[in-house]
Design a protein around this motif. Structure first.
Motif, PDB file in Angstrom:
ATOM      1  N   TYR B  12     -60.113  30.768  64.877  1.00  0.00           N
ATOM      2  CA  TYR B  12     -58.993  30.769  63.761  1.00  0.00           C
ATOM      3  C   TYR B  12     -57.698  31.610  64.008  1.00  0.00           C
ATOM      4  N   VAL B  18     -59.674  34.521  65.743  1.00  0.00           N
ATOM      5  CA  VAL B  18     -60.826  35.023  65.428  1.00  0.00           C
ATOM      6  C   VAL B  18     -62.076  33.760  65.871  1.00  0.00           C
ATOM      7  N   ALA B  20     -64.747  31.956  65.089  1.00  0.00           N
ATOM      8  CA  ALA B  20     -65.868  31.758  63.984  1.00  0.00           C
ATOM      9  C   ALA B  20     -67.045  30.959  64.392  1.00  0.00           C
ATOM     10  N   PRO B  39     -76.134  35.991  59.024  1.00  0.00           N
ATOM     11  CA  PRO B  39     -75.611  37.022  57.836  1.00  0.00           C
ATOM     12  C   PRO B  39     -74.170  36.522  57.503  1.00  0.00           C
ATOM     13  N   ASN B  40     -73.561  37.257  56.679  1.00  0.00           N
ATOM     14  CA  ASN B  40     -72.113  36.938  56.465  1.00  0.00           C
ATOM     15  C   ASN B  40     -71.163  37.172  57.640  1.00  0.00           C
ATOM     16  N   GLY B  41     -70.421  36.276  57.700  1.00  0.00           N
ATOM     17  CA  GLY B  41     -69.411  36.312  58.910  1.00  0.00           C
ATOM     18  C   GLY B  41     -69.975  35.629  60.102  1.00  0.00           C
ATOM     19  N   ALA B  42     -71.278  35.033  60.160  1.00  0.00           N
ATOM     20  CA  ALA B  42     -71.954  34.256  61.138  1.00  0.00           C
ATOM     21  C   ALA B  42     -71.029  33.210  61.651  1.00  0.00           C
ATOM     22  N   GLY B  43     -70.467  32.323  60.764  1.00  0.00           N
ATOM     23  CA  GLY B  43     -69.764  31.221  61.022  1.00  0.00           C
ATOM     24  C   GLY B  43     -70.489  29.893  60.255  1.00  0.00           C
ATOM     25  N   LYS B  44     -71.361  30.129  59.318  1.00  0.00           N
ATOM     26  CA  LYS B  44     -72.061  29.105  58.760  1.00  0.00           C
ATOM     27  C   LYS B  44     -70.917  28.202  57.737  1.00  0.00           C
ATOM     28  N   THR B  45     -70.008  28.848  57.138  1.00  0.00           N
ATOM     29  CA  THR B  45     -69.315  28.225  56.283  1.00  0.00           C
ATOM     30  C   THR B  45     -68.313  27.289  56.967  1.00  0.00           C
ATOM     31  N   THR B  46     -67.753  27.799  58.236  1.00  0.00           N
ATOM     32  CA  THR B  46     -66.891  27.158  59.129  1.00  0.00           C
ATOM     33  C   THR B  46     -67.573  25.963  59.684  1.00  0.00           C
TER      34      THR B  46
HETATM   35  N1  LIG Z   1     -59.536  30.528  57.141  1.00  0.00           N
HETATM   36  C1  LIG Z   1     -59.784  31.556  58.072  1.00  0.00           C
HETATM   37  N2  LIG Z   1     -58.763  32.194  58.660  1.00  0.00           N
HETATM   38  C2  LIG Z   1     -59.188  33.297  59.543  1.00  0.00           C
HETATM   39  N3  LIG Z   1     -60.384  33.450  59.699  1.00  0.00           N
HETATM   40  C3  LIG Z   1     -61.585  32.995  59.063  1.00  0.00           C
HETATM   41  C4  LIG Z   1     -61.397  31.831  58.046  1.00  0.00           C
HETATM   42  N4  LIG Z   1     -62.382  31.396  57.733  1.00  0.00           N
HETATM   43  C5  LIG Z   1     -63.139  32.259  58.360  1.00  0.00           C
HETATM   44  N5  LIG Z   1     -62.698  33.300  58.952  1.00  0.00           N
HETATM   45  C6  LIG Z   1     -63.442  34.262  59.971  1.00  0.00           C
HETATM   46  O1  LIG Z   1     -64.551  33.626  60.784  1.00  0.00           O
HETATM   47  C7  LIG Z   1     -65.742  34.024  60.766  1.00  0.00           C
HETATM   48  C8  LIG Z   1     -66.881  33.441  60.184  1.00  0.00           C
HETATM   49  O2  LIG Z   1     -66.622  32.980  58.619  1.00  0.00           O
HETATM   50  P1  LIG Z   1     -67.683  31.752  57.963  1.00  0.00           P
HETATM   51  O3  LIG Z   1     -67.569  30.792  58.678  1.00  0.00           O
HETATM   52  O4  LIG Z   1     -67.007  32.166  56.523  1.00  0.00           O
HETATM   53  O5  LIG Z   1     -68.931  32.818  57.827  1.00  0.00           O
HETATM   54  P2  LIG Z   1     -70.428  32.672  56.986  1.00  0.00           P
HETATM   55  O6  LIG Z   1     -70.032  31.639  56.105  1.00  0.00           O
HETATM   56  O7  LIG Z   1     -71.247  32.506  57.812  1.00  0.00           O
HETATM   57  O8  LIG Z   1     -70.145  34.142  56.165  1.00  0.00           O
HETATM   58  C9  LIG Z   1     -65.470  35.510  59.947  1.00  0.00           C
HETATM   59  O9  LIG Z   1     -65.256  36.257  60.714  1.00  0.00           O
HETATM   60  C10 LIG Z   1     -64.412  35.203  59.049  1.00  0.00           C
HETATM   61  O10 LIG Z   1     -63.768  36.375  58.876  1.00  0.00           O
END
Ligand SMILES: Nc1ncnc2c1ncn2[C@@H]1O[C@H](COP(=O)(O)OP(=O)(O)O)[C@@H](O)[C@H]1O
Ligand SMILES: [Mg+2]
Lengths: 267, 313
Positions: B12, B18, B20, B39-46
């Motif tokens: 990102y 960052v 992800a 855990p939170n921030g692992a990159g699952k949502t991404t």
């Molecule tokens: N739109 C974005 N811009 C910048 N950093 C992002 C964005 N979305 C997520 N991140 C970063 O990417 C990492 C992974 O996030 P995310 O995929 O949401 O993890 P999870 O869903 O596992 O909690 C985190 O460190 C988060 O701060």
């Protein structure tokens, strides 16, 4: 397949609009209604029928200020509808709720989802213009001179102006944060209306050359001048210039808006 | 393989950078329920956002039913259903309209969309609330509507991002039942979660993910097997300096496969042998045993063994 998805999006917007028809009509009518009432009915009565506005005489033989206002107020209605139909809902849908996500996930290229917003907004603008016309025609105490020289020209101007308004709405809606949308009204929408040759023909700015050329960057100028050319015998800009500039703004704002839409939708 | 992910990477921001997602490979078999646990921030949502065409990858490739999600996004979307982390129901429309218009977006005729809406309202027990607006729904109900809407165009794969986040226990179980029900309709499910119970309960296979990388990937049973123990004893001690000594003593007890230091005590991994509990307690008593919890080895244990951290940290 694309056509059906596009039609689906359009239908959804239509459905939501239908439910809000009354607020929509009020929103469209209020501004021109009050404006017309005060400037073309109340004030002329106070001063015993004297023309209130120096530009009135440019409206051609016998036409009053109402003749100047008719196309101008239609242009304002078109522009306001564009902002209200696209910028306001988009700012909300992009906000915390991210409602837009489900529509972006339909089997359409992202630009087509943005284009649907512009087209839908244009439809609202055309309706708004048609609502304003009878108001602006019948309310003024001095009869308004309306005359259509060329229907094709008028229709093309109306459509182009409406699409430009939608593209402007898309650009604003994708560029600003939801909290700022009120501010945008104050610092963008109001100035471009007042400096948009709505309340005076462009030719009347001749004594103030810097302003006459300064306002040329304002898309509203071409909307009001276009409708002025199409609907009234008033002095107006050359037809070809109006059409060319409306096309230019449609391409420019459409491009900016779609780019902004991509930026907001894709990470 | 219905979902194929190859060397997926996402950074990102061009400057700050960052990372992800950092080189993920995944294969999901048709009809499976697949879990991304981390855990939170692992990159699952991404990862899910890239798979569902909402975020562009920095590198790598994703194919859904053989269709590339970047090159042919609109086509790929026909095979994809998504329930994101947040509620994206259309607030201007009722529940039934939400589903109805979603069907229209995917090219259904009006009668077909009507029929499909009625069918889904029935299936998800939503018929009574069909005319309600999203703002009037509880979290659990809204979640169910989102799932119903996401599968209304009959996608091959449903992506669920943290489906039970913010749900009360009862709604969570109702949601689990809904997801299990999808298996019978031949819909593949890819879900993310940071609740290990959820991954254990629902998923056929689980990938444990941390800092954008997959640490292990297997069935929940095999993952738990890999820990080499059935029981986990968490000992909390008053006497902190004595921990290495206690670890050494505990390791010598028969049935203990591993003893390791934690923040305020010792963690013992053991086979479920008789009499082990009293052996552990008597070994730990001289070190000021305050408190102790005993749990079955779980996916949480697997995660702790791999990273030294708690899933919830
Ligand atoms: N739109 C974005 N811009 C910048 N950093 C992002 C964005 N979305 C997520 N991140 C970063 O990417 C990492 C992974 O996030 P995310 O995929 O949401 O993890 P999870 O869903 O596992 O909690 C985190 O460190 C988060 O701060
Ligand atoms: Mg997440």
């Amino acid at each position: 397949m694309y056509a059906r998805a596009f039609a689906g999006l359009f239908l959804r917007d239509l459905y939501v609009l239908r439910r809000e028809l009354f607020p929509f009509a009020i929103r469209v009518c209020m501004n021109p209604l009050l404006f017309l009432f005060v400037f073309t009915y109340v004030l002329p009565h106070m001063s015993g029928g004297a023309a209130m506005n120096p530009t009135a005489k440019m409206a051609g033989s016998g036409g009053g200020f109402g003749t100047v206002l008719l196309p101008g107020l239609m242009a304002v209605a078109i522009m306001f509808s564009g902002i209200a139909a696209v910028a306001l809902p988009l700012a909300q849908e992009f906000g915390i709720t991210r409602e837009i996500d489900d529509r972006v996930m339909c089997p359409l290229p992202v630009w087509a989802v943005a284009a649907e917003k512009i087209v839908f907004s244009a439809m609202q603008s055309v309706i708004a213009a048609c609502i304003v016309f009878p108001l602006a025609y019948y309310i003024p105490s001095v009869p308004v001179q309306a005359h259509v020289n060329s229907w094709p020209f008028l229709i093309v101007v109306l459509l182009l102006a409406s699409l430009v308004a939608g593209a402007l709405g898309l650009t604003i809606g994708t560029a600003v944060k939801p909290q700022q949308i009120g501010l945008i009204f104050g610092v963008v929408v109001v100035p471009i209306t007042f400096l948009g040759c709505v309340y005076y023909p462009w030719a009347a700015l001749k004594p103030i050359p810097w302003l006459q050329f300064g306002v040329l960057v304002n898309p509203i100028v071409y909307m009001s001048e276009g409708l002025r050319a199409g609907l009234t015998p008033s002095a107006h800009m050359p037809d070809w210039l109006i059409l060319a500039m409306l096309c230019f703004f449609l391409v420019f704002l459409g491009w900016r808006g779609i780019k902004g839409f991509y930026r907001r939708v894709l990470g | 393989m219905i979902v194929e992910v190859r060397g997926l990477k996402k950074v990102y921001g061009s400057k700050t950078g960052v990372t992800a997602v950092d080189g993920i490979d995944l294969n999901v078999a048709d009809g499976a329920i697949y879990g991304l646990l981390g855990p939170n921030g692992a990159g699952k949502t991404t990862t899910i956002s890239i798979c569902t065409t909402r975020v562009l990858p920095t590198a790598g490739q994703v194919r859904i039913a053989g269709v590339d999600v970047v090159a042919e996004a609109p086509h790929a979307r026909q095979y994809i259903g998504v329930v994101p982390q947040y509620n994206t129901l259309d607030r201007a429309c009722t529940i039934s309209e939400n589903i109805f218009f979603h069907c229209l977006f995917f090219g259904f005729s009006r009668p077909a969309a009507k029929a499909r809406t009625a069918e889904l309202l029935e299936q998800f027990h939503l018929t009574e609330r069909a005319e309600a607006y999203p703002a009037q729904l509880s979290g659990g109900l809204a979640q169910r509507v989102q799932i119903a809407r996401a599968i209304s165009h009959r996608p091959r794969v449903l992506f669920l991002d943290e489906p039970s986040a913010g749900l009360d226990p009862q709604s969570r179980i109702a949601m689990w039942d809904a997801v299990k029900g999808l298996r019978h309709q031949g819909i593949t499910v890819v879900m993310t979660t940071h609740y290990m119970e959820e991954a254990d309960e629902l998923c056929d296979r689980v990938a444990i993910i941390d800092h954008g990388k997959i640490l292990v990937e297997d069935t929940p049973a095999a993952l738990k097997q890999s820990v080499g123990a059935q029981k986990v004893y968490e000992l909390h001690l008053r006497d902190q300096p004595g921990r290495p000594e206690l670890c050494a003593r505990l390791s010598r007890i028969e049935g203990v496969s591993k003893a390791e230091q934690t923040g305020d005590g010792v963690r013992v991994l053991a086979h479920g042998a008789d009499g082990l509990l009293s052996d552990v307690v008597s070994a730990a008593s001289p070190f000021g045993l305050k408190d102790m919890t005993i749990t079955e080895a779980s996916l949480e244990t697997v995660f702790i063994q791999l990273t030294g951290r708690d899933l919830r940290e």
